[in-house]
Structures are given as structure tokens and as C-alpha cells.
Enzyme design. Structure first.
Site, mmCIF file in Angstrom:
data_model
loop_
_atom_site.group_PDB
_atom_site.id
_atom_site.type_symbol
_atom_site.label_atom_id
_atom_site.label_comp_id
_atom_site.label_asym_id
_atom_site.label_seq_id
_atom_site.Cartn_x
_atom_site.Cartn_y
_atom_site.Cartn_z
ATOM 1 N N GLU A 1 -2.213 -29.263 87.761
ATOM 2 C CA GLU A 1 -1.124 -29.993 87.093
ATOM 3 C C GLU A 1 -0.592 -31.311 88.047
ATOM 4 O OE1 GLU A 1 -0.245 -29.525 84.320
ATOM 5 O OE2 GLU A 1 -1.091 -27.475 83.600
ATOM 6 N N ARG B 1 10.061 -21.546 74.305
ATOM 7 C CA ARG B 1 9.592 -21.000 72.823
ATOM 8 C C ARG B 1 9.643 -19.754 72.723
ATOM 9 N NH1 ARG B 1 5.105 -19.114 70.956
ATOM 10 N NH2 ARG B 1 3.825 -19.593 72.961
ATOM 11 N N CYS C 1 6.419 -21.704 84.089
ATOM 12 C CA CYS C 1 5.473 -22.412 85.084
ATOM 13 C C CYS C 1 5.901 -23.937 85.514
ATOM 14 C CB CYS C 1 4.094 -22.548 84.336
ATOM 15 S SG CYS C 1 3.046 -21.070 84.138
#
Length: 210
Positions: A79, A89, A142
Site C-alpha cells: 500500500e 461498508r 485496514c
């Protein structure tokens, strides 16, 4: 000291390969004579970051790499950037579901990884491991941990390097996709070795069109 973190299971799964992978990486690195520890984080907004901050303060590592599951991906994802946004979500393991909230109120819009992601990508490819540089860590726990990690290091330990790796699902016999857990652990160990040996990242294309 090298500190690795993975997550407990979430979303109804019984295991989380990120935790298994960082334990394998820890053991590989210890076998090479490096001082490495692994910590399992709760998949909970807020609490996950508090646990990681506590362990960093206690261990004072020179390198921190957090890992998490991205079940829809087929590669190790290095990342590049964490954003100051929680937008869940699904609820976390404590039932929290923040929407359009800042990870750190008033904090910078984003932090870049301080890992040499391009050099690590090249090292992973040389090792025969599927990998990519990712431009988004999502907006779930995350990214929350990734942002919380980089914000803490910027304020409390600017000499410590840190970043985040998403791992795919663990491959299962007779089921397509995923990656063997040992390959994930070896991949994380490759990133650690690369970070320890690289002060200036290489400049090679690894961006995204969309």
C-alpha cells in the site's frame, strides 16, 4: 526490533491469513538472527490503533509493517497511501460502522508509506511472488490502522519506518485463487529485508490507470 501486525478474523471468517502470515514472517526473520515480534490486532475501529500504538511504545521498533486481508485480490499489495477517512461498508467486530469520519480528527488528508515500496515490489518479483503497488488501502479497519500507524510515527517516532501490506485469501485445495500462507509470510519477510537494506527507493513504474 521489527514489529509486524496482523488482524483477527472478521466478517464471519474463522481465520485471517494476515495473522498467520506475519507469524510466519516473524519466525523466518528470527531464524536469520533478526529481532522480530508479531501482534494480533482486533478488527475494531479505534481499539486496533490503540493496541498497535501501545506495542510500538513498548517495543520501540525501527520498522513496523502491518498486514490485513483483501479477499478480492490475488497478489501481495504494497500500500502506497493511507487516507484520513473511515467509511465502513460492514460493521467491525464490535458493531461499529463509521461513515465519512476522520481517522484522526483534524489530521492530514493522507500519509504515504515510508517503506521502499518499489524496491520491495522488485524484490518480491525476483523471489517469484505475486505482488503489486496498490494506490488504495480501502476505508475499513485496514486503512484505519495504516493511517493511525503513520500518524503516530510522524508525531512520536519520526525515525521509524512503517507501512501496510494487504494479503489475499489463503489458497485452498480445489479452489481457484488465493496464495499459500507460507508464500505470504515469505513475502512479508522479503519486504522487511528490503526495507532494512534500502534507504532510497528505486524509481520504476508501478502505478495504476484506474
Amino acid at each position: 526490533m521489527i514489529l509486524l501486525s496482523g488482524f483477527e478474523p472478521f466478517g464471519g471468517d474463522r481465520t485471517n491469513p494476515s495473522w498467520g502470515a506475519v507469524r510466519i514472517a516473524r519466525d523466518i526473520l528470527r531464524g536469520e538472527g533478526l529481532d522480530a515480534e508479531a501482534v494480533e490486532l482486533p478488527c475494531v475501529f479505534g481499539e486496533s490503533v490503540r493496541v498497535l500504538h501501545r506495542e510500538i511504545a513498548r517495543m520501540r521498533p525501527v520498522l513496523v509493517i502491518s498486514a490485513g486481508l483483501a479477499g478480492g485480490r490475488e497478489r501481495l499489495s504494497l500500500e502506497r497511501v493511507a487516507i484520513n477517512c473511515d467509511d465502513a461498508r460492514i460493521p467491525d467486530n464490535a458493531g461499529n460502522r463509521p461513515v465519512d469520519e476522520e481517522v484522526v480528527p483534524g489530521g492530514p488528508a493522507a500519509y504515504f508509506s515510508t517503506l521502499p515500496v518499489k524496491a520491495a515490489l522488485r524484490a518480491l518479483q525476483i523471489a517469484g511472488l505475486r505482488a503489486e503497488v496498490s494506490q488504495t488501502a480501502g476505508t475499513y479497519v485496514c486503512n484505519h490502522v495504516f493511517y493511525g500507524l503513520m500518524d503516530y510515527l510522524a508525531a512520536e517516532s519520526p525515525g521509524t519506518r512503517g507501512g501496510f501490506i494487504h494479503v489475499p485469501r489463503e489458497s485452498q485445495p480445489g479452489t481457484p485463487g488465493g496464495m499459500p500462507l507460507h508464500d505470504m509470510g515469505e513475502g512479508i519477510a522479503v519486504v522487511v529485508r528490503t526495507a532494512l537494506a534500502t534507504t532510497l527507493d528505486v524509481k520504476v513504474p508501478a502505478g495504476a490507470i484506474h
